[in-house]
Design a protein around this motif. Structure first.
Motif, PDB file in Angstrom:
ATOM      1  N   CYS A  74       0.044  10.893   1.750  1.00 51.64           N
ATOM      2  CA  CYS A  74      -0.927  10.089   1.005  1.00 51.64           C
ATOM      3  C   CYS A  74      -0.635  10.291  -0.483  1.00 51.64           C
ATOM      4  O   CYS A  74      -1.095  11.255  -1.089  1.00 51.64           O
ATOM      5  N   SER A  75       0.148   9.397  -1.064  1.00 50.93           N
ATOM      6  CA  SER A  75       0.732   9.644  -2.375  1.00 50.93           C
ATOM      7  C   SER A  75       0.242   8.702  -3.475  1.00 50.93           C
ATOM      8  O   SER A  75      -0.027   7.521  -3.237  1.00 50.93           O
ATOM      9  N   TYR A 101       7.315   3.756   5.995  1.00 54.37           N
ATOM     10  CA  TYR A 101       6.302   3.351   5.039  1.00 54.37           C
ATOM     11  C   TYR A 101       5.390   2.279   5.629  1.00 54.37           C
ATOM     12  O   TYR A 101       5.760   1.566   6.565  1.00 54.37           O
ATOM     13  N   VAL A 102       4.227   2.174   5.050  1.00 49.25           N
ATOM     14  CA  VAL A 102       3.336   1.056   5.320  1.00 49.25           C
ATOM     15  C   VAL A 102       3.508   0.080   4.161  1.00 49.25           C
ATOM     16  O   VAL A 102       3.347   0.459   3.002  1.00 49.25           O
ATOM     17  N   ALA A 103       3.881  -1.166   4.462  1.00 49.27           N
ATOM     18  CA  ALA A 103       4.172  -2.128   3.399  1.00 49.27           C
ATOM     19  C   ALA A 103       3.756  -3.531   3.823  1.00 49.27           C
ATOM     20  O   ALA A 103       3.577  -3.814   5.007  1.00 49.27           O
ATOM     21  N   LYS A 104       3.619  -4.399   2.851  1.00 48.35           N
ATOM     22  CA  LYS A 104       3.283  -5.789   3.160  1.00 48.35           C
ATOM     23  C   LYS A 104       4.509  -6.488   3.745  1.00 48.35           C
ATOM     24  O   LYS A 104       5.650  -6.253   3.320  1.00 48.35           O
ATOM     25  N   ILE A 114       2.091   6.383   2.865  1.00 47.23           N
ATOM     26  CA  ILE A 114       1.239   5.284   2.415  1.00 47.23           C
ATOM     27  C   ILE A 114       0.739   5.580   1.003  1.00 47.23           C
ATOM     28  O   ILE A 114       0.534   6.734   0.626  1.00 47.23           O
ATOM     29  N   PHE A 115       0.582   4.520   0.216  1.00 46.16           N
ATOM     30  CA  PHE A 115       0.028   4.632  -1.129  1.00 46.16           C
ATOM     31  C   PHE A 115      -1.409   4.106  -1.077  1.00 46.16           C
ATOM     32  O   PHE A 115      -1.625   2.889  -0.992  1.00 46.16           O
ATOM     33  N   PRO A 116      -2.394   5.000  -1.092  1.00 42.48           N
ATOM     34  CA  PRO A 116      -3.776   4.587  -0.824  1.00 42.48           C
ATOM     35  C   PRO A 116      -4.368   3.612  -1.838  1.00 42.48           C
ATOM     36  O   PRO A 116      -5.319   2.904  -1.521  1.00 42.48           O
ATOM     37  N   GLY A 148      -7.225   2.957   4.408  1.00 40.08           N
ATOM     38  CA  GLY A 148      -6.152   2.810   5.386  1.00 40.08           C
ATOM     39  C   GLY A 148      -5.541   4.123   5.837  1.00 40.08           C
ATOM     40  O   GLY A 148      -5.315   4.340   7.031  1.00 40.08           O
ATOM     41  N   ALA A 149      -5.278   5.025   4.889  1.00 44.39           N
ATOM     42  CA  ALA A 149      -4.660   6.310   5.234  1.00 44.39           C
ATOM     43  C   ALA A 149      -5.583   7.126   6.127  1.00 44.39           C
ATOM     44  O   ALA A 149      -5.144   7.740   7.111  1.00 44.39           O
TER      45      ALA A 149
END
Length: 237
Positions: A73-74, A94-97, A146-148, A164-165
């Motif tokens: 969680c960065s 990663y979680v990305a669009k 993930i970038f919260p 989300g995280a």
């Protein structure tokens, strides 16, 4: 001279992205093979940043990295952390669009690396996408990054921390590992130029997924990250 050094870096990035994509294709037949290729590419770019531009980094808190896969969680200030987290932590996705998947070579590589693609226009279905893909990645032994705040935030500023995280932590029974960094001081958002210096990265103790509800988990991560941001902003060597 700085402009010339950045041109060399961008040339290395562009050429290597194409080469690494074609190396990744046969790696599809090796467990986690594409992700290992991606980590190799990230290390090449980090080496280039260090030896061509003079952009280094220092990590504090590596002893806090747990043995079991967790959710990273960065803080997100630049493109630098998408490279460095791959070198600092075990293999991750990663979680990305999903729109990023359309970018030639880079986006295609993200897709091959099993990036968790989310359609932000899908509404409630987005969570189902996250659940299905995230569980599959956990079962494959990957960490999840993930970038919260959802987007790059300039140094000294704070975005809205989304849940989300924390939802993933609950869904997948994975602890959260908070990360603070000040990369934006040397790699400004949407800037062609990267600047020499030493980025500070601080890794916090894991936040157990069962220690609070979703809001509580996210609040603990947010409070820790922002407290560390106040300590490292404008203090890098």
């Amino acid at each position: 001279m700085l402009i010339l050094k950045n041109l060399v870096y961008w040339l290395i990035l562009s050429v290597s992205a194409v080469i690494m994509f074609f190396i990744a294709l046969p790696a599809l037949f090796i467990p986690q093979g594409v992700n290992k290729v991606g980590r190799g590419w990230a290390r090449l770019l980090l080496w280039s940043l260090k030896n061509i531009i003079g952009l280094k980094y220092q990590v504090t808190g590596t002893e806090n990295i747990p043995a079991a896969p967790a959710i990273i969680c960065s803080k997100h200030q630049s493109g630098w952390e998408t490279l460095a987290l791959q070198e600092i932590f075990p293999l991750q996705v990663y979680v990305a669009k999903k729109e990023l998947f359309w970018i030639p070579f880079f986006g295609w590589g993200l897709k091959l690396a099993k990036t968790i693609g989310i359609d932000r226009k899908a509404g409630g279905k987005a969570m189902e996408q996250l659940k299905e893909q995230g569980m599959a990645r956990k079962n494959e032994g990957f960490w999840i990054a993930i970038f919260p705040e959802g987007t790059r935030i300039p140094p000294g500023q704070k975005g809205k921390y989304r849940l989300g995280a924390a939802r993933m932590a609950k869904l997948f029974e994975m602890d959260l590992v908070p990360v603070a960094l000040n990369s934006g001081e040397y790699w400004p958002k949407n800037s062609f130029l990267k600047y020499p210096g030493t980025i500070q990265v601080v890794i916090g103790q894991p936040v157990a997924y069962a220690s609070a509800d979703e809001a509580g988990l996210m609040k603990r991560c947010e409070d820790w990250i922002e407290a560390r941001q106040a300590e490292i902003t404008r203090k890098a060597a």
